[in-house]
Design a protein around this motif. Structure first.
Motif, short mmCIF file in Angstrom:
data_model
loop_
_atom_site.label_atom_id
_atom_site.label_comp_id
_atom_site.label_asym_id
_atom_site.label_seq_id
_atom_site.Cartn_x
_atom_site.Cartn_y
_atom_site.Cartn_z
N ALA B 86 0.84 -1.20 0.00
CA ALA B 86 0.00 0.00 0.00
C ALA B 86 0.87 1.25 0.00
N ALA B 87 1.98 1.20 0.76
CA ALA B 87 2.88 2.35 0.82
C ALA B 87 3.55 2.60 -0.52
N THR B 93 1.49 7.67 -7.84
CA THR B 93 0.79 8.97 -7.89
C THR B 93 1.44 9.94 -6.93
N ASP B 94 2.76 9.79 -6.78
CA ASP B 94 3.49 10.61 -5.81
C ASP B 94 3.36 12.09 -6.16
N THR B 95 3.05 12.89 -5.14
CA THR B 95 2.84 14.32 -5.36
C THR B 95 4.02 14.96 -6.07
N VAL B 96 5.24 14.66 -5.62
CA VAL B 96 6.39 15.38 -6.16
C VAL B 96 6.75 14.93 -7.57
N CYS B 97 6.09 13.87 -8.04
CA CYS B 97 6.36 13.42 -9.41
C CYS B 97 5.31 13.91 -10.39
N TYR B 98 4.22 14.41 -9.85
CA TYR B 98 3.10 14.85 -10.68
C TYR B 98 3.25 16.32 -10.96
N ARG B 99 3.62 16.67 -12.19
CA ARG B 99 3.89 18.08 -12.49
C ARG B 99 2.82 18.68 -13.39
N VAL B 100 2.67 20.01 -13.27
CA VAL B 100 1.77 20.71 -14.18
C VAL B 100 2.61 21.39 -15.25
N GLU B 101 1.91 21.78 -16.32
CA GLU B 101 2.59 22.59 -17.35
C GLU B 101 2.16 24.03 -17.26
N THR B 133 4.44 15.09 -16.59
CA THR B 133 3.33 16.02 -16.70
C THR B 133 2.11 15.34 -17.29
N SER B 134 2.23 14.05 -17.55
CA SER B 134 1.09 13.34 -18.14
C SER B 134 0.06 13.05 -17.06
N ILE B 135 -1.19 12.88 -17.49
CA ILE B 135 -2.26 12.64 -16.53
C ILE B 135 -2.13 11.26 -15.92
N LEU B 136 -1.39 10.39 -16.57
CA LEU B 136 -1.23 9.04 -16.03
C LEU B 136 -0.17 8.99 -14.95
N GLY B 137 0.62 10.04 -14.84
CA GLY B 137 1.62 10.06 -13.80
C GLY B 137 2.93 9.48 -14.28
N PRO B 138 3.90 9.42 -13.36
CA PRO B 138 5.22 8.94 -13.75
C PRO B 138 5.22 7.44 -13.99
N ILE B 167 2.73 8.62 4.73
CA ILE B 167 2.59 8.65 3.27
C ILE B 167 1.17 9.07 2.89
N THR B 168 0.17 8.52 3.62
CA THR B 168 -1.22 8.88 3.32
C THR B 168 -1.49 10.35 3.59
N GLN B 169 -0.85 10.90 4.62
CA GLN B 169 -1.07 12.31 4.94
C GLN B 169 -0.43 13.21 3.90
N LEU B 170 0.84 12.92 3.55
CA LEU B 170 1.57 13.80 2.64
C LEU B 170 1.28 13.50 1.18
N LYS B 171 0.64 12.37 0.92
CA LYS B 171 0.35 11.92 -0.44
C LYS B 171 1.64 11.74 -1.23
N SER B 172 2.70 11.35 -0.55
CA SER B 172 3.97 11.19 -1.25
C SER B 172 4.88 10.22 -0.52
N LEU B 173 5.36 9.21 -1.25
CA LEU B 173 6.32 8.29 -0.66
C LEU B 173 7.68 8.97 -0.54
#
Lengths: 107, 245
Positions: B86-87, B93-101, B133-138, B167-173
């Motif tokens: 689970a972790a 879907t790690d926050t720091v890997c999900y970028r916007v353009e 930056t893709s919607i599917l994530g890294p 991890i659940t709180q920060l939404k990032s491993l």
């Protein structure tokens, strides 16, 4: 290594948070004694980069963050979210009305 | 809301570990098990939480107690491997890997703030993570996941509950590992987790009863989780060095 600043600063802030949490007798609390003893035990070291010292400092900074955030969160909760709904009497009073008295009860 | 029904909070050492006493009663978990923790420092912190309650007991402020209860009761009934999976799943879907353009200012901010911590994780664990930056994530390679799985397996069950919580709180491993490895502070990890919100706050203004409220709550939970992990996975020994004359 995380940017932590001076251990003394963290210690003083941590003891201050313990005082806010506990009140008058905070110096007798197990937490106070444990924190002071831990800092004293790790103070004497001949190494410049003492890993145990840094681990303790990080733990202390984390605990400080916990105590501070809980206190601030509770204060915000009291300020903005604690009051609950107004009673029907208060609502009527807002526009200058009073609820009717019905001696025999409703309907 | 329960009233505070005890005068004194104290700690005692039992067979399974350290116990909390509220007056003369021993604290129990929600599933009525005896509340025992493996670490004295953790017991002291839990006792402090109970002692800090004033007239009413506000359970939502007692994060360490909640974490201990979760570790003792394991209400979701997950075993070690399920927790680890689970972790690690969060990495997809790690926050720091999900970028916007867009907007460019935010994309720039993400690059400046998140790239260093991703680089740190890649170097520290010798893995490839990247960002997208893709919607599917890294696209996380299987070898990366395996590395993290075997790394997390070295932690005991209690520490893992804490890690999964953070991890659940920060939404990032990645940010959570940064905390566990003491690379970043709690305040910094929370800031990085909420980067887009901070950007919007700077742009549109801060709303104290919402933004600060959420910020304090996230900081409290993350700090509790991190402290919990460290206290459950440490073993401290005091080595006295001989004084040199």
């Amino acid at each position: 290594m995380a940017a932590l600043g001076a251990p003394l600063r963290t210690l003083r802030a941590l003891l201050r948070e313990l005082r806010y949490a506990a009140g008058r007798s905070y110096r007798d609390s197990p937490a106070y004694r444990h924190v002071v003893a831990a800092f004293r035990a790790h103070r004497v070291t001949s190494e410049k980069l003492c890993r145990a010292q840094q681990e303790l400092h990080f733990q202390a900074a984390t605990y400080l963050c916990l105590l501070r955030s809980v206190r601030e969160h509770a204060a915000l909760h009291r300020e903005y979210h604690g009051r609950g709904e107004r009673s029907p009497q208060e609502v009527a009073g807002l526009v200058g009305f009073r609820l009717p008295q019905q001696p025999g009860g409703k309907g | 809301e329960r009233k505070r029904f005890y005068q004194n909070v104290s700690i005692s050492q039992g067979e399974g570990g350290f116990e909390i006493n509220l007056d003369h009663r021993k604290l129990k978990t929600p599933q009525a098990k005896l509340f025992t923790v493996p670490s004295e420092a953790l017991a002291i912190a839990v006792a402090t939480e109970w002692d800090s309650q004033k007239d009413t007991i506000k359970f939502y402020t007692m994060h360490l107690t909640t974490l201990c209860n979760t570790a003792l009761d394991n209400p979701t009934q997950r075993n070690k491997m399920q927790l680890i999976r689970a972790a690690v799943k969060f990495l997809e879907t790690d926050t720091v890997c999900y970028r916007v353009e867009e907007p460019p200012a935010l994309a720039e901010l993400q690059k400046n703030e998140w790239d260093p911590v991703v680089a740190w994780a890649e170097k520290r664990y010798n893995v490839t993570v990247g960002s997208s930056t893709s919607i599917l994530g890294p696209n996380i390679p299987a070898s990366t996941k395996e590395t993290f799985i075997s790394h997390l397996a070295s932690y005991n069950m209690w520490a893992l509950q804490g890690i999964e919580f953070v991890i659940t709180q920060l939404k990032s491993l990645i940010l959570s590992m940064g905390l566990i490895d003491r690379h970043i502070t709690v305040e910094k990890a929370v800031l990085l987790s909420r980067l887009e919100e901070e950007y919007q706050i700077r742009r549109w203004g801060n709303v104290e009863w919402a933004h600060d409220y959420d910020l304090c709550e996230l900081r409290a939970r993350t700090a509790a989780g991190t402290l919990f992990v460290h206290l459950c996975s440490e073993s401290s020994t005091v080595k006295h060095k001989l004084l040199q004359d």
